[in-house]
Write an enzyme that holds these catalytic residues in place. Structure first.
Site, PDB file in Angstrom:
ATOM      1  N   HIS A  66      52.319   1.289 -17.263  1.00  0.00           N
ATOM      2  CA  HIS A  66      50.901   1.630 -17.134  1.00  0.00           C
ATOM      3  C   HIS A  66      50.329   1.911 -18.517  1.00  0.00           C
ATOM      4  CE1 HIS A  66      47.177   3.397 -16.016  1.00  0.00           C
ATOM      5  NE2 HIS A  66      47.552   4.648 -16.255  1.00  0.00           N
ATOM      6  N   ASN A  87      42.570   2.338 -20.629  1.00  0.00           N
ATOM      7  CA  ASN A  87      43.188   2.610 -19.334  1.00  0.00           C
ATOM      8  C   ASN A  87      42.233   2.173 -18.226  1.00  0.00           C
ATOM      9  OD1 ASN A  87      44.267   3.661 -16.993  1.00  0.00           O
ATOM     10  ND2 ASN A  87      44.618   5.713 -17.810  1.00  0.00           N
ATOM     11  N   CYS A 143      46.417   5.469 -10.742  1.00  0.00           N
ATOM     12  CA  CYS A 143      46.974   4.531 -11.724  1.00  0.00           C
ATOM     13  C   CYS A 143      48.262   3.873 -11.252  1.00  0.00           C
ATOM     14  CB  CYS A 143      47.206   5.241 -13.056  1.00  0.00           C
ATOM     15  SG  CYS A 143      45.674   5.840 -13.818  1.00  0.00           S
TER      16      CYS A 143
END
Length: 334
Positions: free
Chosen positions: A256, A286, A116
């Protein structure tokens, strides 16, 4: 000799058409819309569900749009770098596949894997290549088909993730704009808490690994949440202080998009109002390496030349970091 900076000159993005809602998720596992929204902050996510399409398909869509928006000649692209946890194949790289799909003849290409945190690593890598003076125009892409590694019988993970891609053009400039600073860190002790158990050289694919569902994402959510809140908040505050940034002169924070509560914690640590925080987790979930550039894609029209942006992320490894960018163009004109 004038200092060479690396500036983002355009953004392109792509999300699949299929929308997977919380209502559909609740029919797969024991959960509901209220729980998902309260605990994660996701209302819906996009899924690339067409047979035979992988990460490079989404990356091509995003990069093609980027090249059109920036009126870029394919022959002028020096490099293509793709950050992904879900490559089309173990080899060749997704970036090399993308080069072919874009008709790039003069570029070198490679993938990087920082989960990520991938887009932070992309910016740092592109900035270093530009600063060398040997490269002037680089495409960086964050793209992940997370649905390919999610177990839709696992209520702890399947509501979180979605698919998507976004690309940025990074170019050389002598103006005082661009990727100004970065702090990147890795804590390799994070392996047990967030990983895929099989499929690599330690535990190659077999009937056993497939039968035991070892090719899905594994996460110890509480531990990951604790580490993410602490490290993202601390490193974001550190880069802000280092560059003389505060709640008054930070224009945008781009965190994020893993969990809305993590995003709230980072904003609170900086004392930045949520109006200055890019948030789209409710629509996409996500998307791993794609979350940060997808935020830029969504918010591009609101960006002004000279805006101070802080990107921050946390991912498997553990990897975490923050990047300070002084925005280089008026997004409302794109």
């Amino acid at each position: 000799m004038e200092k060479i900076n690396a500036v983002i000159t355009g953004v392109g993005g792509y999300v699949p058409d299929y929308v997977l809602t919380n209502e559909e998720i609740s029919r797969m596992v024991d959960t509901n819309d209220e729980w998902i929204m309260t605990r994660i902050g996701v209302k819906e996510r996009r899924i690339l569900n067409e047979e035979g399409l992988g990460t490079s398909y989404m990356a091509r869509k995003a990069a093609k749009q980027l090249m059109q928006k920036t009126a870029s000649n394919p022959d002028d692209i020096d490099a293509v770098i793709v950050a992904t946890t879900t490559p089309d194949y173990h080899f060749p790289s997704t970036a090399s596949i993308l080069c072919d799909k874009l008709g790039l003849k003069n570029a070198f290409a490679f993938d990087l894997q920082a989960a990520c945190c991938g887009f932070l690593y992309l910016m740092e890598t592109a900035a270093s290549l530009i600063a060398s003076g040997r490269h002037k125009k680089i495409i960086i892409v964050g793209a992940d088909k997370m649905s390919s590694m999610v177990n839709y019988q696992d209520r702890a993970t399947c509501p979180i993730f979605g698919d998507g891609a976004a690309a940025c053009m990074v170019e050389a400039t002598t103006e005082d704009y661009g990727i100004m600073d970065s702090i990147l860190r890795t804590d390799g002790k994070g392996l047990p808490f967030l990983h895929m158990k099989a499929g690599g050289s330690v535990c190659p694919p077999s009937y056993f690994t497939v039968d035991h569902k070892m090719h899905y994402l594994y996460q110890e959510g509480r531990t990951v949440f604790k580490y993410a809140v602490s490290n993202m908040s601390d490193i974001t505050a550190t880069i802000a202080e280092k560059n003389g940034l505060n709640k008054d002169n930070i224009d945008w924070v781009i965190p994020h998009q893993a969990n809305l509560r993590i995003i709230d914690a980072v904003a609170s640590r900086l004392e930045v109002p949520l109006e200055k925080v890019m948030i789209n987790i409710q629509r996409y979930g996500n998307t791993s390496g794609a979350t940060l550039p997808l935020c830029l894609w969504d918010y591009e029209k609101q960006l002004k030349k000279g805006d101070n942006l802080i990107f921050t992320a946390f991912g498997a490894g553990f990897t975490y970091g923050a990047v300070y960018v002084k925005w280089g163009y008026d997004g409302s004109k794109r």
